[in-house]
Design a protein around this motif. Structure first.
Motif, PDB file in Angstrom:
ATOM      1  N   PHE A 286       9.738  11.230  -4.114  1.00 23.99           N
ATOM      2  CA  PHE A 286       9.556  12.669  -4.294  1.00 23.99           C
ATOM      3  C   PHE A 286       9.557  12.953  -5.789  1.00 23.99           C
ATOM      4  N   ASN A 287       8.601  13.773  -6.235  1.00 19.86           N
ATOM      5  CA  ASN A 287       8.464  14.022  -7.664  1.00 19.86           C
ATOM      6  C   ASN A 287       8.031  15.463  -7.910  1.00 19.86           C
ATOM      7  N   VAL A 288       8.645  16.087  -8.906  1.00 18.30           N
ATOM      8  CA  VAL A 288       8.240  17.409  -9.382  1.00 18.30           C
ATOM      9  C   VAL A 288       7.972  17.287 -10.874  1.00 18.30           C
TER      10      VAL A 288
ATOM     11  N   GLY B  42       9.667  16.193 -15.798  1.00 18.74           N
ATOM     12  CA  GLY B  42       9.664  16.104 -14.350  1.00 18.74           C
ATOM     13  C   GLY B  42      10.925  15.442 -13.831  1.00 18.74           C
ATOM     14  N   PHE B  43      11.065  15.493 -12.514  1.00 19.89           N
ATOM     15  CA  PHE B  43      12.191  14.862 -11.818  1.00 19.89           C
ATOM     16  C   PHE B  43      11.619  13.946 -10.752  1.00 19.89           C
ATOM     17  N   ASP B  44      12.180  12.734 -10.647  1.00 21.41           N
ATOM     18  CA  ASP B  44      11.664  11.728  -9.723  1.00 21.41           C
ATOM     19  C   ASP B  44      12.812  11.144  -8.905  1.00 21.41           C
TER      20      ASP B  44
ATOM     21  N   HIS C 138       0.856  -1.187   0.000  1.00 24.62           N
ATOM     22  CA  HIS C 138       0.000   0.000   0.000  1.00 24.62           C
ATOM     23  C   HIS C 138       0.889   1.233   0.000  1.00 24.62           C
ATOM     24  N   ASN C 139       0.424   2.276  -0.708  1.00 23.56           N
ATOM     25  CA  ASN C 139       1.178   3.514  -0.863  1.00 23.56           C
ATOM     26  C   ASN C 139       0.254   4.707  -0.690  1.00 23.56           C
ATOM     27  N   TYR C 140       0.798   5.788  -0.180  1.00 19.69           N
ATOM     28  CA  TYR C 140       0.034   7.022   0.007  1.00 19.69           C
ATOM     29  C   TYR C 140       0.878   8.182  -0.512  1.00 19.69           C
ATOM     30  N   LEU C 141       0.218   9.105  -1.226  1.00 18.48           N
ATOM     31  CA  LEU C 141       0.896  10.217  -1.872  1.00 18.48           C
ATOM     32  C   LEU C 141       0.133  11.510  -1.638  1.00 18.48           C
ATOM     33  N   GLY C 142       0.854  12.571  -1.321  1.00 20.78           N
ATOM     34  CA  GLY C 142       0.285  13.903  -1.220  1.00 20.78           C
ATOM     35  C   GLY C 142       0.883  14.791  -2.301  1.00 20.78           C
TER      36      GLY C 142
ATOM     37  N   GLN D 115       3.072  20.025 -10.505  1.00 18.18           N
ATOM     38  CA  GLN D 115       2.826  19.054  -9.448  1.00 18.18           C
ATOM     39  C   GLN D 115       4.092  18.867  -8.609  1.00 18.18           C
ATOM     40  N   VAL D 116       3.910  18.919  -7.287  1.00 17.86           N
ATOM     41  CA  VAL D 116       4.986  18.585  -6.349  1.00 17.86           C
ATOM     42  C   VAL D 116       4.460  17.466  -5.465  1.00 17.86           C
ATOM     43  N   GLN D 117       5.034  16.272  -5.594  1.00 12.68           N
ATOM     44  CA  GLN D 117       4.489  15.065  -4.994  1.00 12.68           C
ATOM     45  C   GLN D 117       5.447  14.486  -3.965  1.00 12.68           C
ATOM     46  N   LEU D 118       4.868  14.039  -2.837  1.00  8.04           N
ATOM     47  CA  LEU D 118       5.649  13.454  -1.755  1.00  8.04           C
ATOM     48  C   LEU D 118       4.851  12.306  -1.156  1.00  8.04           C
TER      49      LEU D 118
END
Length: 248
Positions: free
Chosen positions: A182-184, A208-210, A127-131, A154-157
Motif C-alpha cells: 500500500f502506498n500514498v 510518500g508513505f509505503d 508477478h505483481n499487479y497494482l491499482g 497517488q494512492v496505490q494498492l
C-alpha cells in the motif's frame, strides 16, 4: 508664537500621514494570478506503457561472476485513464502488471584466487499487479498552453506472488512468497504538448508513505512474515517516470 504655529502644523501633518497609511493598510490586497485553461473540462486523458526485455548468457563473465550460463526476461504493461471534471483538475486510475523470470544454470563467484563459490540450478519467477487512484492539478506557465506543471496524488494498492528454487534432486529447496503493498505518494511533474492531442510528461516522486507485508513458506514447512514501513520526504531519483499521454 511662530514656534507654536509650526509645531501645530507639524502635528497635523503627522496625523494626516498616519491616518492615510492606516487606511491604505486596511485595503484588501489581492494577488492578480492569471490562470488559463491548460486542460479544459470534459477532456479524457489516456495512455499505456509496455516494456519487454530478454537476456541470454552463455559462459559470460562480469566482475566477480565467471562462466555465467542462464537467461532472464521481464514484461510490464501499465494503462492509464483520467477524466478532467473541471478546468485543470483531473481524476482517474492506473493499472500495472509486471512479470519477471530468471533461470541460472551455473555460475562461479570468484572473490579471490583461493576463494570461489559455485551456484547452479537457480530458478526465480514473480508477478505483481497494482491499482492506483490518481488526482491531478495542472498549472500553466504564464499564458502558454504548451508547457505546464502538474501535481499528481497517488494512492496505490496491490500484491503478487513469487517463487525461488535452487538445487536439484534431494537437494532441491524452494521458497514461495506472497506480498501485499500500500502506498500514498505525491509526484509533481512537467507536461509538454507536442500537438493538440499528445504530450510528453515527466514526473518524480517527492514524498510518500509505503507499507509492505510479505509471507514466505520454505519447503512447505517453515513460515515467515515480514512487515516493512517507510516514509519518503525528499526527491527520489529512482522514481523518475517518462511517458506520452493523449488528450481527447
Amino acid at each position: 508664537m511662530k514656534f507654536h504655529i509650526r509645531a501645530t502644523l507639524a502635528l497635523a501633518a503627522l496625523i494626516i500621514f498616519f491616518t492615510g497609511f492606516e487606511a491604505a493598510a486596511q485595503q484588501e490586497f489581492r494577488r492578480k494570478l492569471e490562470q488559463v485553461s491548460f486542460v479544459p473540462k470534459g477532456a479524457w486523458i489516456g495512455g499505456v506503457s509496455v516494456s519487454y526485455s530478454q537476456s541470454d548468457q552463455n559462459n559470460y563473465s562480469f566482475l566477480i561472476f565467471e562462466h555465467l550460463n542462464g537467461d532472464t526476461y521481464s514484461f510490464k504493461v501499465s494503462p492509464t485513464v483520467m477524466f478532467c471534471f473541471k478546468d485543470n483538475l483531473a481524476a482517474g486510475g492506473r493499472f500495472s502488471y509486471n512479470r519477471q523470470r530468471t533461470r541460472l544454470n551455473a555460475a562461479d563467484i570468484v572473490l579471490a584466487s583461493d576463494t570461489e563459490y559455485n551456484i547452479d540450478n537457480l530458478y526465480s519467477i514473480s508477478h505483481n499487479y497494482l491499482g492506483t487512484l490518481l488526482f491531478r492539478n495542472y498549472i500553466s506557465l504564464g499564458r502558454s498552453t504548451r508547457f505546464g506543471l502538474f501535481n499528481e496524488v497517488q494512492v496505490q494498492l496491490g500484491g503478487g506472488q513469487s517463487k525461488l528454487c535452487s538445487g536439484s534432486g534431494e537437494d532441491l529447496t524452494g521458497t514461495y512468497q506472497t506480498n501485499f503493498q500500500f502506498n500514498v505518494g505525491l509526484a509533481p511533474g512537467l507536461a509538454v504538448f507536442l500537438n493538440n492531442d499528445s504530450a510528453l510528461e515527466v514526473n518524480v516522486g517527492v514524498l510518500g508513505f509505503d507499507y509492505r507485508h510479505n509471507h514466505m513458506v520454505t519447503d512447505q514447512i517453515y513460515h515467515a512474515n515480514m512487515h516493512t514501513q517507510s516514509a519518503n520526504f525528499k526527491i527520489n531519483l529512482f522514481s523518475i517516470t517518462f511517458g506520452v499521454m493523449f488528450y481527447i
